[in-house]
Scaffold this motif. Structure first.
Motif, mmCIF file in Angstrom:
data_model
loop_
_atom_site.group_PDB
_atom_site.id
_atom_site.type_symbol
_atom_site.label_atom_id
_atom_site.label_comp_id
_atom_site.label_asym_id
_atom_site.label_seq_id
_atom_site.Cartn_x
_atom_site.Cartn_y
_atom_site.Cartn_z
ATOM 1 N N PHE A 162 5.520 -38.836 -6.239
ATOM 2 C CA PHE A 162 6.299 -38.380 -7.387
ATOM 3 C C PHE A 162 7.703 -38.964 -7.432
ATOM 4 N N THR A 163 8.063 -39.750 -6.448
ATOM 5 C CA THR A 163 9.398 -40.349 -6.434
ATOM 6 C C THR A 163 9.329 -41.872 -6.399
ATOM 7 N N GLU A 164 8.204 -42.439 -6.770
ATOM 8 C CA GLU A 164 8.015 -43.890 -6.722
ATOM 9 C C GLU A 164 8.359 -44.570 -8.042
ATOM 10 N N PHE A 165 9.472 -44.186 -8.617
ATOM 11 C CA PHE A 165 10.005 -44.832 -9.812
ATOM 12 C C PHE A 165 11.508 -44.616 -9.782
ATOM 13 N N ASP A 166 12.230 -45.329 -10.626
ATOM 14 C CA ASP A 166 13.686 -45.232 -10.633
ATOM 15 C C ASP A 166 14.143 -44.015 -11.426
ATOM 16 N N PHE A 167 14.906 -43.164 -10.752
ATOM 17 C CA PHE A 167 15.511 -42.010 -11.414
ATOM 18 C C PHE A 167 16.831 -42.421 -12.051
ATOM 19 N N MET A 168 17.401 -41.538 -12.835
ATOM 20 C CA MET A 168 18.742 -41.779 -13.375
ATOM 21 C C MET A 168 19.691 -41.966 -12.190
ATOM 22 N N GLU A 169 20.740 -42.733 -12.384
ATOM 23 C CA GLU A 169 21.642 -43.096 -11.284
ATOM 24 C C GLU A 169 22.207 -41.894 -10.545
ATOM 25 N N TRP A 170 22.472 -40.809 -11.244
ATOM 26 C CA TRP A 170 23.103 -39.657 -10.616
ATOM 27 C C TRP A 170 22.127 -38.811 -9.790
ATOM 28 N N ARG A 171 20.841 -39.091 -9.873
ATOM 29 C CA ARG A 171 19.848 -38.374 -9.066
ATOM 30 C C ARG A 171 19.789 -38.991 -7.672
ATOM 31 N N ASP A 172 19.958 -38.167 -6.661
ATOM 32 C CA ASP A 172 19.866 -38.606 -5.271
ATOM 33 C C ASP A 172 18.380 -38.702 -4.897
ATOM 34 N N PRO A 173 17.891 -39.899 -4.562
ATOM 35 C CA PRO A 173 16.469 -40.068 -4.247
ATOM 36 C C PRO A 173 15.986 -39.162 -3.107
ATOM 37 N N GLN A 174 16.823 -38.948 -2.100
ATOM 38 C CA GLN A 174 16.403 -38.091 -0.979
ATOM 39 C C GLN A 174 16.290 -36.640 -1.416
ATOM 40 N N VAL A 175 17.210 -36.198 -2.260
ATOM 41 C CA VAL A 175 17.139 -34.829 -2.782
ATOM 42 C C VAL A 175 15.861 -34.658 -3.602
ATOM 43 N N MET A 176 15.508 -35.668 -4.385
ATOM 44 C CA MET A 176 14.294 -35.618 -5.191
ATOM 45 C C MET A 176 13.053 -35.574 -4.299
ATOM 46 N N LYS A 177 13.038 -36.384 -3.244
ATOM 47 C CA LYS A 177 11.913 -36.384 -2.300
ATOM 48 C C LYS A 177 11.756 -35.020 -1.643
ATOM 49 N N ASP A 178 12.897 -34.477 -1.203
ATOM 50 C CA ASP A 178 12.870 -33.165 -0.545
ATOM 51 C C ASP A 178 12.377 -32.076 -1.495
ATOM 52 N N ALA A 179 12.800 -32.136 -2.750
ATOM 53 C CA ALA A 179 12.380 -31.140 -3.739
ATOM 54 C C ALA A 179 10.884 -31.249 -4.009
ATOM 55 N N GLN A 180 10.372 -32.461 -4.114
ATOM 56 C CA GLN A 180 8.934 -32.654 -4.349
ATOM 57 C C GLN A 180 8.123 -32.146 -3.157
ATOM 58 N N LEU A 181 8.618 -32.397 -1.958
ATOM 59 C CA LEU A 181 7.952 -31.923 -0.749
ATOM 60 C C LEU A 181 7.912 -30.394 -0.743
ATOM 61 N N LYS A 182 9.027 -29.779 -1.065
ATOM 62 C CA LYS A 182 9.102 -28.314 -1.097
ATOM 63 C C LYS A 182 8.138 -27.744 -2.137
ATOM 64 N N MET A 183 8.095 -28.358 -3.309
ATOM 65 C CA MET A 183 7.181 -27.885 -4.360
ATOM 66 C C MET A 183 5.723 -27.990 -3.913
ATOM 67 N N ALA A 184 5.375 -29.066 -3.230
ATOM 68 C CA ALA A 184 4.001 -29.243 -2.749
ATOM 69 C C ALA A 184 3.667 -28.198 -1.688
ATOM 70 N N GLN A 185 4.599 -27.953 -0.779
ATOM 71 C CA GLN A 185 4.373 -26.945 0.261
ATOM 72 C C GLN A 185 4.180 -25.560 -0.351
ATOM 73 N N GLU A 186 5.006 -25.231 -1.333
ATOM 74 C CA GLU A 186 4.883 -23.935 -1.997
ATOM 75 C C GLU A 186 3.555 -23.828 -2.736
ATOM 76 N N ALA A 187 3.131 -24.901 -3.386
ATOM 77 C CA ALA A 187 1.882 -24.883 -4.154
ATOM 78 C C ALA A 187 0.673 -24.636 -3.255
ATOM 79 N N VAL A 188 0.586 -25.344 -2.132
ATOM 80 C CA VAL A 188 -0.600 -25.202 -1.275
ATOM 81 C C VAL A 188 -0.646 -23.863 -0.551
ATOM 82 N N HIS A 189 0.488 -23.182 -0.461
ATOM 83 C CA HIS A 189 0.529 -21.882 0.222
ATOM 84 C C HIS A 189 0.583 -20.717 -0.753
ATOM 85 N N SER A 190 0.502 -21.003 -2.047
ATOM 86 C CA SER A 190 0.595 -19.968 -3.072
ATOM 87 C C SER A 190 -0.723 -19.203 -3.201
#
Length: 155
Positions: free
Chosen positions: A24-52
């Motif tokens: 979900f982070t394999e494309f260019d985000f807007m410049e002000w988006r921190d790629p690591q923050v985006m990766k971490d958020a996607q990881l958190k969302m996936a973890q929450e989804a599989v444990h929901s």
């Protein structure tokens, strides 16, 4: 080519789904988006989804005849703000690199439509980043239309 099977997620699939969240982070985000923050958020969302245990949520995986996992789909319920109508919502859809070009995204999109109809919903919705042109092109093939556009200005 192997036959593809879609089934509900099992406990042993969780690691694969969480690992695929990096797609979900394999494309260019807007410049002000921190790629690591985006990766971490996607990881958190996936973890929450599989444990929901949400009764309005289902996760499906695609596997080939050899039980190789090649993609997943996370479906949930959305309620339209304006009408209050319940809708199907594609929370996440991802295909592993080794599954690209095998029709997996198409099968997952068809499963999303099937899931939505089975719930009695009349619309299927999703969100996608404007820079994710590959995903947008896929959704257009399935007759998705822009409805609301979020505008952002960095200050």
């Amino acid at each position: 080519m192997d036959c593809l099977h879609i089934r509900k997620m099992e406990e042993t699939d969780k690691e694969f789904i969480i690992g695929l969240s990096t797609r979900f982070t394999e494309f260019d985000f807007m410049e002000w988006r921190d790629p690591q923050v985006m990766k971490d958020a996607q990881l958190k969302m996936a973890q929450e989804a599989v444990h929901s245990n949400d009764p309005d949520s289902d996760i499906f995986v695609v596997e080939d005849d050899r039980k190789n996992l090649l993609g997943f789909l996370h479906m949930t319920k959305n309620v339209d703000y304006f009408s209050g109508e319940e809708q199907g919502y594609i929370s996440s859809i991802a295909v592993a690199k080794e599954g690209e070009g095998k029709g997996i995204a198409r099968k997952l999109m068809e499963k999303a439509e099937e899931w939505t109809r089975s719930k009695g919903y009349k619309q299927l919705t999703l969100n996608v980043f404007a820079q994710n042109e590959r995903a947008i092109n896929l959704y257009k093939k399935f007759n998705f239309e822009n409805e609301i556009v979020k505008m952002v200005k960095e200050l």
